[in-house]
Write a protein that holds these residues in place. Structure first.
Motif, PDB file in Angstrom:
ATOM      1  N   TRP A 167       0.830  -1.204   0.000  1.00 48.40           N
ATOM      2  CA  TRP A 167       0.000   0.000   0.000  1.00 48.40           C
ATOM      3  C   TRP A 167       0.868   1.260   0.000  1.00 48.40           C
ATOM      4  N   LYS A 168       1.933   1.245   0.804  1.00 51.16           N
ATOM      5  CA  LYS A 168       2.840   2.399   0.846  1.00 51.16           C
ATOM      6  C   LYS A 168       3.501   2.608  -0.509  1.00 51.16           C
ATOM      7  N   ALA A 169       3.994   1.528  -1.124  1.00 49.53           N
ATOM      8  CA  ALA A 169       4.683   1.638  -2.415  1.00 49.53           C
ATOM      9  C   ALA A 169       3.747   2.130  -3.522  1.00 49.53           C
ATOM     10  N   LEU A 170       2.463   1.823  -3.401  1.00 45.90           N
ATOM     11  CA  LEU A 170       1.489   2.328  -4.377  1.00 45.90           C
ATOM     12  C   LEU A 170       1.147   3.798  -4.137  1.00 45.90           C
ATOM     13  N   GLY A 171       1.619   4.339  -3.015  1.00 45.77           N
ATOM     14  CA  GLY A 171       1.386   5.750  -2.721  1.00 45.77           C
ATOM     15  C   GLY A 171      -0.049   6.066  -2.309  1.00 45.77           C
ATOM     16  N   VAL A 172      -0.759   5.064  -1.787  1.00 40.60           N
ATOM     17  CA  VAL A 172      -2.127   5.288  -1.335  1.00 40.60           C
ATOM     18  C   VAL A 172      -2.070   5.909   0.061  1.00 40.60           C
ATOM     19  N   PRO A 173      -2.748   7.039   0.276  1.00 35.82           N
ATOM     20  CA  PRO A 173      -2.759   7.636   1.623  1.00 35.82           C
ATOM     21  C   PRO A 173      -3.307   6.626   2.647  1.00 35.82           C
ATOM     22  N   GLU A 174      -2.680   6.565   3.794  1.00 36.50           N
ATOM     23  CA  GLU A 174      -3.056   5.579   4.810  1.00 36.50           C
ATOM     24  C   GLU A 174      -4.549   5.654   5.170  1.00 36.50           C
ATOM     25  N   SER A 175      -5.118   6.840   5.107  1.00 37.20           N
ATOM     26  CA  SER A 175      -6.549   6.993   5.429  1.00 37.20           C
ATOM     27  C   SER A 175      -7.447   6.298   4.391  1.00 37.20           C
ATOM     28  N   ASP A 176      -6.878   5.963   3.234  1.00 33.72           N
ATOM     29  CA  ASP A 176      -7.648   5.292   2.172  1.00 33.72           C
ATOM     30  C   ASP A 176      -7.354   3.798   2.076  1.00 33.72           C
ATOM     31  N   TRP A 177      -6.527   3.266   2.958  1.00 36.77           N
ATOM     32  CA  TRP A 177      -6.219   1.840   2.922  1.00 36.77           C
ATOM     33  C   TRP A 177      -7.458   1.026   3.263  1.00 36.77           C
ATOM     34  N   GLY A 178      -7.577  -0.115   2.643  1.00 36.54           N
ATOM     35  CA  GLY A 178      -8.704  -1.014   2.910  1.00 36.54           C
ATOM     36  C   GLY A 178      -9.039  -1.818   1.680  1.00 36.54           C
TER      37      GLY A 178
END
Length: 187
Positions: A167-178
């Motif tokens: 998720w981090k490597a894809l650059g997705v903001p942590e608030s949008d993880w799921g």
């Protein structure tokens, strides 16, 4: 004559559209259902917003996944592969736990293909980026709602369950993880 050509061309376009839709939809239908049971107190780890089975609810099971292509559509979900994480037991491929800082994934049962992708890499395409991750586990689409599966429902048939590193490597903001719509391919 022109009218016949137009009708033939229109018929051809309709047939090709139907073929494209059937390929897109795939031919993987549910293989059955299991009935959920309430987990014993404290037995369902809800880290990463994981679901717990609900008493009496019917959950689809799948023995297949959509056909793999050069860019297979999937849903990326968040999973912990660490000890005491929501992933439960050690990974099937190597009987190890994996750090949140390591890009690893579990694939739905059909894509996991009885371990044929174990310890191989896949490319994940999402959020305008590409990430290479190692397949270390199966996201079981055939069973769930028991102690072996941390009292979580079976996975859908189109899941790439990924560590925080992906998720981090894809650059997705942590608030949008799921959950995130992605594509993937064998590396």
């Amino acid at each position: 004559m022109k009218k016949q050509v137009c009708i033939s061309a229109l018929l051809l376009v309709c047939i090709l559209s139907l073929v494209a839709l059937s390929v897109e939809a795939g031919t993987c239908n549910p293989s059955g259902k299991i009935r959920g049971t309430n987990p014993p107190p404290g037995q369902c780890n809800q880290q990463n917003d994981s679901d717990c089975c609900k008493q009496g609810k019917l959950y689809n099971i799948f023995r297949c996944s959509p056909q793999v292509s050069s860019r297979t559509k999937a849903t990326l979900t968040l999973n912990s592969f660490e000890k005491n994480g929501d992933g439960g037991a050690p990974s099937e491929c190597d009987n190890q736990y994996h750090s949140e800082d390591t890009p690893v994934v579990a694939l739905s049962t059909g894509w996991y293909n009885k371990g044929s992708r174990c310890l191989n890499y896949i490319n994940i395409y999402g959020n305008g980026k590409t990430v290479k991750a190692k397949v270390v586990d199966e996201c079981d689409s055939t069973m769930g709602c028991d102690s072996d599966h941390d009292y979580q429902p079976p996975c859908d048939n189109n899941i790439v369950d990924a560590s925080k590193a992906v998720w981090k490597a894809l650059g997705v903001p942590e608030s949008d993880w799921g959950e995130l719509d992605i594509c993937w391919s064998d590396a």
